[in-house]
Design a protein around this motif. Structure first.
Motif: not given
Ligand code: CU
Length: 691
Positions: A47-51, A571-574
Motif C-alpha cells: 500500500n505504501i509503495n502504491h501511495l 523498485h526492489s521494495l515493490k
C-alpha cells in the motif's frame, strides 16, 4: 463490566453497519480488492509503495482511486482514537478551500504549510487500524499538496504503531528533484520524451575554482541527505508528547547528531587539505556563496546566494539583530547555569540533563520551556540563510536549500551554522568539571590491545537510482528506464580486535565506545587530546559481556550502531512486497526499517592517497551502570548511537560523546585508566578503485 463491554460492542457494530450502508460502492470495492487491503506487513508495504508511486500524478492503482472517490474521513469516526477530532479539523480546511494547492513547492519551515502537513499526520496518527490509515492516506493524496502529503505519510509511518515493519522508500527515488541537479533531471525528461532509456552521471555542484567543491561529495551524498532528513523526521521539532510518546533525549541528540555531522565534515576537509569549517557570525559576511543548480519539480530553481553576502533582515522571518539577542540569551543561560521557564521558574542546566534543555531551546522544539524568550535559533537561522538571495521577497523566489532538511547539507553555510551552534553547546559542556580517574575507571577491566583486521581503505563507488518518479507519465508515452549515476564514498569492510583482560571474578557487561580522532591539524601541528577530543567522530558504540580472564572481542565495521546499510531501491521494495502478497508469505525487511544513521559506507573519512594517520580511541565502560533501567538485548536494532531506539528510551545513560565531551586539561588522567586505550591507525584512499 461484561454488560457494558457487550453494549459497547453492539454500539460499535451499529456504527459500522451505518457506515457501511452509507457507501455501498466502497464496500463493493473492499470485497473485490481484498488482496490489496490487508493488514499484514506485506500488504502494508505494498500500500505504501502504491501511495508513493508517481506522487505528482493521480494514483494509477484502481483500489486507491476508488477509495479516494468514495471514502469519507468523517463517515465512521469510531476508527479514530480521538473520535475523528483531527479528521474534522482537516476536512474543514479542505471544504473551506484553504489547503495549499497541488503542484506547488512545500517547505517544513513554512508555518502554514507545516500546519497542513501536520493536520494530515494527526489524522493518520489517530487511526486505530491500518484500513483507516490507508483510506485516509489514499483520500488525502488526491486532495492535498504532494509535498505535504509525502511528509505527513513518512512521519505517520515512522511514528504510528501501525507503521511498524514498513520500510519507507528512499526519498531520492520518490522526490528525485530534491536530490538531483537540474542538468540530470533535464536529461531524464528528454529521455522520457524520446523514449530512450538512459543512465546519467551526476557531478558534484560547482567547479574546481571553488575549493568547497572538494568536499561536495559529503554534503551532496544522497545517503547522508537521507540520514539528515530522517533524523529530523524521527525527532521532529514540532513533536508534542500528546501524539503518543516522549522522544527520549531529543534535545541532546540534536546536539550530538549535528556535532557529528560537523566533525565528519571537518575530517573530510582535512582529507582534502582544507582548514576546518569556520563558524557563522551574524555581524560578518557569509563568505561562501552557493549555486545549488537544482530545481523544484514545481516552483522553479533553488535560489543562488553570491559570495561575501552581508546578512540581511528577512521579511516575515527575523531581523539579524533578533538573532543576536536570542544568541545572547542562550549564552546567558549557560553562564548562569539555568533557564527561565515561561512561568518564571528556573531550570538548572548545570546537571547531566541540562544539555537536553539546551538542545530544546536552541532548536527550538515544542519541548522548549520558553520559546518566547529563547526563540528558535536553529530553525530561524535555517530560514534566514535560505532567504538571503531574496530577503525582501522582491523576486518571489522559492525557499532556499537551507529550508529543507534533505537539501540543507549541500550548502556550505549549513556547516558554518552548525559549527556556530556546536560552539554554544561546547561552552555548556566546558562548564562541567573534567572527569576524574575514579569517574573513568572500570575496575578490573584492562584493554590490552586494539588492532584492525583488514585494511582501512576508502574509495568511491558507483551507484544508480531511478529518476522515473521525476518525470511525468502520459497516456501514450511508455515509461523507459531512467537512472542517475552517482559516486559515493565507500570503504572496505574491517574488524576491530580488542584484546581485554577481566580481572574480576565474574563476567562484566561492558560498553565499548569507539572514536576516530585527528592527530594533526591541516598545518601538520600535533593536537593535544583537549584539542582533538571535540573533533573526534563516533565509529561505534555497543554493549557486550566480557568474560573472566583474557579475551579478544571482535566487532565488524558492518555492525556499527552509528550506521545503517544501503536502503533497498523503490523498485526492489515493490518487487519484494508484490511477491510476498502474491505468494502469501511473510515480508521481513526489519534490517532496513530505520533510515536514520550515517550510511555504512561513509563510516570512515576519505583520507588521502598517501594515507593519513589517526588515533583510534577505545573506551570500555561499565555496561551495567550505563544501561541501568533498560531492558533488552542491548543491541536495539543496531542504529541507536545517533538515532536512539524507536519508541523507547535511549539505551545508554551516559552523556552523548562520553567520555570525550568534557574538558581534558590533564591527559594523564586518561592515560592512567587501563580501560581506555588509543592506537594509531592509517586510512588510505584509493582514487582509482571502484566497486
Ligand atoms: Cu539538522
Amino acid at each position: 463490566m461484561g454488560t457494558s463491554t457487550n453494549s459497547m460492542k453492539v454500539l460499535v457494530l451499529c456504527a459500522l453497519v451505518a457506515a457501511v450502508a452509507a457507501w455501498p460502492s466502497f464496500v463493493d470495492q473492499l470485497s473485490f480488492q481484498s488482496d490489496s487491503v490487508g493488514s499484514t506487513t506485506a500488504h502494508k508495504q505494498q500500500n505504501i509503495n502504491h501511495l508513493l508511486d508517481k506522487i505528482y500524478e493521480h494514483t494509477k492503482y484502481h483500489y486507491l482511486e476508488e477509495i479516494a472517490k468514495n471514502f469519507n474521513p468523517l463517515g465512521d469516526t469510531s476508527m479514530y482514537n480521538d473520535q475523528g477530532a483531527a479528521a474534522e479539523v482537516l476536512m474543514k480546511e479542505l471544504n473551506d478551500h484553504r489547503l495549499l494547492e497541488q503542484h506547488h513547492w512545500f517547505s517544513l519551515f513554512n508555518t502554514r504549510q507545516r500546519e497542513e502537513a501536520l493536520m494530515l499526520f494527526a489524522v493518520l496518527n489517530q487511526c486505530k487500524e491500518w484500513h483507516c490509515f490507508l483510506r485516509n492516506a489514499a483520500f488525502f493524496r488526491e486532495q492535498m499538496n504532494e509535498g505535504e502529503f509525502v511528509y505527513a505519510l513518512y512521519v505517520g509511518v515512522i511514528h504510528s504503531k501501525l507503521g511498524d515493519g514498513i520500510v519507507l522508500p528512499p526519498l531520492y527515488e520518490i522526490t528525485p528533484h530534491m536530490f538531483t541537479n537540474s542538468e540530470v533531471i533535464d536529461k531524464a525528461y528528454s529521455a522520457k520524451m524520446t523514449q530512450k532509456a538512459g543512465t546519467f552521471n551526476v557531478s558534484f555542484t560547482g567547479t574546481k575554482k571553488n575549493k568547497e567543491q572538494l568536499v561536495a561529495y559529503f554534503g551532496e551524498d544522497i545517503g547522508m541527505n537521507i540520514h539528515h532528513v530522517t533524523w529530523h523526521m524521527d525527532f521532529p521539532f514540532w513533536w508534542q508528547d500528546s501524539y503518543g510518546n516522549h522522544l527520549d533525549r531529543k534535545g541532546e541528540l540534536l546536539f550530538w547528531v549535528h556535532h557529528q555531522l560537523t566533525a565528519r565534515f571537518d575530517f573530510e576537509r582535512l582529507s582534502n587539505w582544507l582548514d576546518p569549517v569556520d563558524e557563522l557570525h551574524w555581524d560578518r559576511i557569509i563568505r561562501e556563496g552557493f549555486a545549488p543548480l537544482t530545481s523544484y519539480k514545481y516552483g522553479g530553481e533553488f535560489p543562488v546566494r553570491p559570495d561575501n553576502k552581508h546578512f540581511e533582515d528577512v521579511e516575515g522571518v527575523a531581523h539579524v539583530h533578533d538573532m543576536e539577542i536570542t544568541e545572547n540569551r542562550i549564552y546567558e543561560a549557560i553562564d548562569y547555569g539555568y533557564i527561565t521557564a515561561t512561568d518564571g521558574h528556573t531550570i538548572d542546566i548545570r546537571q547531566p540533563k541540562g544539555i537536553e534543555f539546551l538542545g530544546d531551546i536552541i532548536e527550538s522544539s515544542m519541548y522548549s520551556p520558553n520559546a518566547q524568550y529563547y526563540g528558535s535559533l536553529h530553525n530561524t537561522a535555517h530560514a534566514m540563510l535560505g532567504r538571503q538571495g531574496d530577503p525582501h521577497g522582491k523576486f518571489n523566489l522559492p525557499p532556499g536549500v537551507m529550508e529543507h532538511f534533505e537539501t540543507a547539507t549541500r550548502d556550505p553555510s549549513f556547516f558554518r551554522l552548525h559549527k556556530y551552534m556546536d560552539n554554544i553547546f561546547k561552552k555548556h559542556t566546558d562548564s562541567f568539571p573534567p572527569y576524574t580517574h575514579d569517574d573513568l575507571e572500570f575496575a578490573g577491566i584492562v584493554v590490552d590491545g586494539v588492532a584492525i583486521d583488514g585494511e582501512l581503505i576508502t574509495f568511491f563507488d558507483e551507484f544508480q537510482y531511478s529518476l522515473i518518479n521525476a518525470v511525468d507519465s502520459g497516456e501514450s508515452i511508455e515509461d523507459v528506464e531512467i537512472n542517475a549515476r552517482v559516486h559515493r564514498l565507500n570503504h572496505k569492510e574491517f574488524t576491530y580486535k580488542i584484546t581485554m583482560s577481566n580481572n574480576n571474578d565474574a563476567d562484566r557487561l561492558a560498553t565499548f565506545r569507539i572514536f576516530l580522532c585527528p592527530i594533526e591539524d591541516n598545518n601538520g601541528i600535533t593536537l593535544t587530546l583537549e584539542e582533538a577530543r571535540w573533533l573526534c567522530i563516533e565509529l561505534d558504540k555497543f554493549f557486550q559481556k566480557v568474560p573472566r580472564g583474557t579475551k579478544t572481542i571482535e566487532r565488524s565495521s558492518k555492525d556499527s550502531s552509528v550506521t545503517v546499510p544501503d536502503m533497498p531501491s523503490f523498485h526492489s521494495l515493490k518487487e519484494q512486497a508484490d511477491n510476498a502478497v502474491n505468494s502469501g508469505s511473510d515480508l521481513d525487511l526489519s534490517a532496513y526499517e530505520r533510515a536514520c544513521g550515517i550510511p555504512e559506507r561513509m563510516l570512515l573519512p576519505k583520507s588521502k592517497p598517501e594515507g593519513m594517520e589517526f588515533n583510534l580511541f577505545v573506551a570500555v565502560t561499565d555496561g551495567v551502570k550505563d544501561t541501568e533501567g533498560h531492558n533488552g538485548d542491548h543491541d536495539h536494532g543496531g542504529t541507536h548511537a545517533q538515532c536512539g531506539v524507536h519508541g523507547e528510551a535511549y539505551p545508554d545513560n551516559r552523556p552523548l560523546g562520553y567520555p570525550l565531551e568534557r574538558r581534558i586539561p590533564d591527559e594523564r588522567v586518561f592515560g592512567g585508566v587501563p580501560n581506555i586505550k588509543h592506537v594509531v591507525v592509517k586510512i588510505v584512499h584509493h582514487p582509482e578503485h571502484h566497486e
